[in-house]
Design a protein around this motif. Structure first.
Motif, mmCIF file in Angstrom:
data_model
loop_
_atom_site.group_PDB
_atom_site.id
_atom_site.type_symbol
_atom_site.label_atom_id
_atom_site.label_comp_id
_atom_site.label_asym_id
_atom_site.label_seq_id
_atom_site.Cartn_x
_atom_site.Cartn_y
_atom_site.Cartn_z
ATOM 1 N N ALA A 120 0.827 -1.206 0.000
ATOM 2 C CA ALA A 120 0.000 0.000 0.000
ATOM 3 C C ALA A 120 0.862 1.256 0.000
ATOM 4 O O ALA A 120 0.551 2.241 -0.687
ATOM 5 C CB ALA A 120 -0.943 0.003 1.209
ATOM 6 N N LEU A 121 1.960 1.230 0.741
ATOM 7 C CA LEU A 121 2.857 2.387 0.773
ATOM 8 C C LEU A 121 3.508 2.606 -0.590
ATOM 9 O O LEU A 121 3.685 3.746 -1.028
ATOM 10 C CB LEU A 121 3.936 2.183 1.840
ATOM 11 N N ALA A 122 3.866 1.510 -1.269
ATOM 12 C CA ALA A 122 4.441 1.624 -2.611
ATOM 13 C C ALA A 122 3.428 2.230 -3.575
ATOM 14 O O ALA A 122 3.777 3.061 -4.422
ATOM 15 C CB ALA A 122 4.892 0.259 -3.110
ATOM 16 N N GLY A 123 2.157 1.834 -3.439
ATOM 17 C CA GLY A 123 1.116 2.408 -4.278
ATOM 18 C C GLY A 123 0.881 3.871 -3.965
ATOM 19 O O GLY A 123 0.703 4.698 -4.869
ATOM 20 N N THR A 124 0.892 4.215 -2.686
ATOM 21 C CA THR A 124 0.690 5.610 -2.277
ATOM 22 C C THR A 124 1.797 6.508 -2.807
ATOM 23 O O THR A 124 1.555 7.650 -3.189
ATOM 24 C CB THR A 124 0.655 5.697 -0.731
ATOM 25 N N SER A 125 3.033 5.977 -2.812
ATOM 26 C CA SER A 125 4.171 6.764 -3.298
ATOM 27 C C SER A 125 4.276 6.751 -4.822
ATOM 28 O O SER A 125 5.188 7.355 -5.383
ATOM 29 C CB SER A 125 5.475 6.222 -2.706
ATOM 30 N N HIS A 126 3.356 6.040 -5.492
ATOM 31 C CA HIS A 126 3.318 5.947 -6.958
ATOM 32 C C HIS A 126 4.596 5.356 -7.537
ATOM 33 O O HIS A 126 5.094 5.811 -8.571
ATOM 34 C CB HIS A 126 3.034 7.320 -7.574
ATOM 35 N N MET A 127 5.119 4.339 -6.860
ATOM 36 C CA MET A 127 6.246 3.602 -7.433
ATOM 37 C C MET A 127 5.815 3.008 -8.766
ATOM 38 O O MET A 127 4.683 2.538 -8.911
ATOM 39 C CB MET A 127 6.694 2.484 -6.476
ATOM 40 N N HIS A 128 6.699 3.063 -9.748
ATOM 41 C CA HIS A 128 6.385 2.531 -11.077
ATOM 42 C C HIS A 128 6.002 1.057 -10.932
ATOM 43 O O HIS A 128 6.768 0.268 -10.362
ATOM 44 C CB HIS A 128 7.608 2.682 -11.980
ATOM 45 N N TYR A 129 4.818 0.675 -11.447
ATOM 46 C CA TYR A 129 4.307 -0.665 -11.181
ATOM 47 C C TYR A 129 5.214 -1.793 -11.667
ATOM 48 O O TYR A 129 5.424 -2.775 -10.932
ATOM 49 C CB TYR A 129 2.900 -0.852 -11.749
ATOM 50 N N PRO A 130 5.774 -1.744 -12.884
ATOM 51 C CA PRO A 130 6.674 -2.843 -13.303
ATOM 52 C C PRO A 130 7.838 -3.038 -12.334
ATOM 53 O O PRO A 130 8.248 -4.174 -12.085
ATOM 54 C CB PRO A 130 7.163 -2.386 -14.685
ATOM 55 N N ARG A 131 8.364 -1.951 -11.785
ATOM 56 C CA ARG A 131 9.453 -2.055 -10.799
ATOM 57 C C ARG A 131 8.933 -2.718 -9.526
ATOM 58 O O ARG A 131 9.580 -3.612 -8.969
ATOM 59 C CB ARG A 131 10.003 -0.665 -10.489
ATOM 60 N N PHE A 132 7.761 -2.273 -9.071
ATOM 61 C CA PHE A 132 7.161 -2.878 -7.883
ATOM 62 C C PHE A 132 6.922 -4.365 -8.103
ATOM 63 O O PHE A 132 7.241 -5.187 -7.245
ATOM 64 C CB PHE A 132 5.840 -2.180 -7.553
ATOM 65 N N LEU A 133 6.367 -4.714 -9.266
ATOM 66 C CA LEU A 133 6.031 -6.110 -9.553
ATOM 67 C C LEU A 133 7.272 -6.994 -9.556
ATOM 68 O O LEU A 133 7.245 -8.122 -9.053
ATOM 69 C CB LEU A 133 5.306 -6.209 -10.895
ATOM 70 N N ALA A 134 8.376 -6.487 -10.118
ATOM 71 C CA ALA A 134 9.605 -7.283 -10.181
ATOM 72 C C ALA A 134 10.097 -7.635 -8.779
ATOM 73 O O ALA A 134 10.400 -8.800 -8.486
ATOM 74 C CB ALA A 134 10.679 -6.522 -10.957
ATOM 75 N N PHE A 135 10.184 -6.643 -7.905
ATOM 76 C CA PHE A 135 10.670 -6.895 -6.547
ATOM 77 C C PHE A 135 9.640 -7.662 -5.720
ATOM 78 O O PHE A 135 9.991 -8.491 -4.874
ATOM 79 C CB PHE A 135 11.026 -5.575 -5.862
ATOM 80 N N ASN A 136 8.366 -7.393 -5.972
ATOM 81 C CA ASN A 136 7.294 -8.097 -5.277
ATOM 82 C C ASN A 136 7.316 -9.585 -5.646
ATOM 83 O O ASN A 136 7.221 -10.453 -4.768
ATOM 84 C CB ASN A 136 5.951 -7.467 -5.675
ATOM 85 N N ALA A 137 7.472 -9.884 -6.925
ATOM 86 C CA ALA A 137 7.487 -11.280 -7.371
ATOM 87 C C ALA A 137 8.707 -12.015 -6.822
ATOM 88 O O ALA A 137 8.607 -13.174 -6.384
ATOM 89 C CB ALA A 137 7.476 -11.340 -8.898
ATOM 90 N N ALA A 138 9.853 -11.342 -6.818
ATOM 91 C CA ALA A 138 11.067 -11.972 -6.286
ATOM 92 C C ALA A 138 10.908 -12.271 -4.795
ATOM 93 O O ALA A 138 11.231 -13.374 -4.326
ATOM 94 C CB ALA A 138 12.273 -11.057 -6.513
ATOM 95 N N GLY A 139 10.384 -11.305 -4.054
ATOM 96 C CA GLY A 139 10.175 -11.515 -2.625
ATOM 97 C C GLY A 139 9.143 -12.588 -2.355
ATOM 98 O O GLY A 139 9.321 -13.436 -1.468
#
Length: 207
Positions: free
Chosen positions: A128-147
């Motif tokens: 939710a914090l990543a979404g609030t800060s408007h992190m670029h979604y492909p970047r978020f998805l890459a780290f999210n998927a790895a984690g």
């Protein structure tokens, strides 16, 4: 908690798959982690697999998928309703921890998304914090998927290897995994600083 654990260990295979995946998903999507940490459900999924009641591979795949999708939903919630959510009464008593999570995200970016997966509170709020800060979604998805992949496979396998010792594992895993995450964060910072220093030296020599 004991009644929940005993109940989950005695359900049918189909329901076990469903409940484990739902708890992992809901932890990140709807902040259910404040009540039942997702790692507890993942470990129990592994325990059920160790008893031969479900397939280990399928349990791992479902937990990883639920973690990734749950984080994505949490990201979208933060992107569309983040400010109102962070100021809600439900999160009022977590203001200090939220501040630390926001600072960690600002400083480490994608690495915070990955490492946050291994700390209970961060795992529940980081998407939710990543979404609030408007992190670029492909970047978020890459780290999210790895984690999600490392976390999901690791915790289900931990439950599988623990077998009937799951109660001991459930008690200590949160504390130990937090220590590991802090250590990983420190290593990441050191590596980043070393690489940054080397890059600056190369730039200075090149000029």
């Amino acid at each position: 908690m004991g009644g929940f654990i005993d109940g989950l260990l005695s359900v049918s295979p189909a329901l076990a798959y469903t409940l484990v995946a739902l708890f992992v998903f809901a932890e990140d999507a709807f902040f259910l982690g404040f009540v039942i940490p997702g790692e507890t459900a993942a470990v129990l999924g592994g325990v059920i697999a160790s008893r031969g009641e479900v397939q280990l591979g399928w349990m791992m795949a479902l937990v990883v998928l639920a973690a990734i999708i749950g984080d994505t939903v949490g990201y979208e919630v933060g992107r569309h309703a983040g400010t109102r959510l962070l100021e809600s009464r439900a999160l009022k008593r977590h203001r200090e921890k939220l501040g630390k999570a926001q600072e960690f995200l600002r400083r480490r970016g994608g690495a915070a998304v990955f490492l946050g997966r291994f700390v209970a509170f961060f795992r529940a709020v980081m998407p939710a914090l990543a979404g609030t800060s408007h992190m670029h979604y492909p970047r978020f998805l890459a780290f999210n998927a790895a984690g999600g992949l490392v976390w999901g496979v690791g915790f289900v396998l931990l439950g599988y290897l623990a077998g009937n010792s799951y109660e001991v594992v459930a008690k200590v895993v949160g504390r130990d995994i937090t220590a590991v995450a802090v250590a990983l964060a420190l290593v990441a910072v050191v590596i980043w600083r070393v690489r940054s220093a080397r890059r600056k030296r190369r730039d200075a020599l090149g000029s």
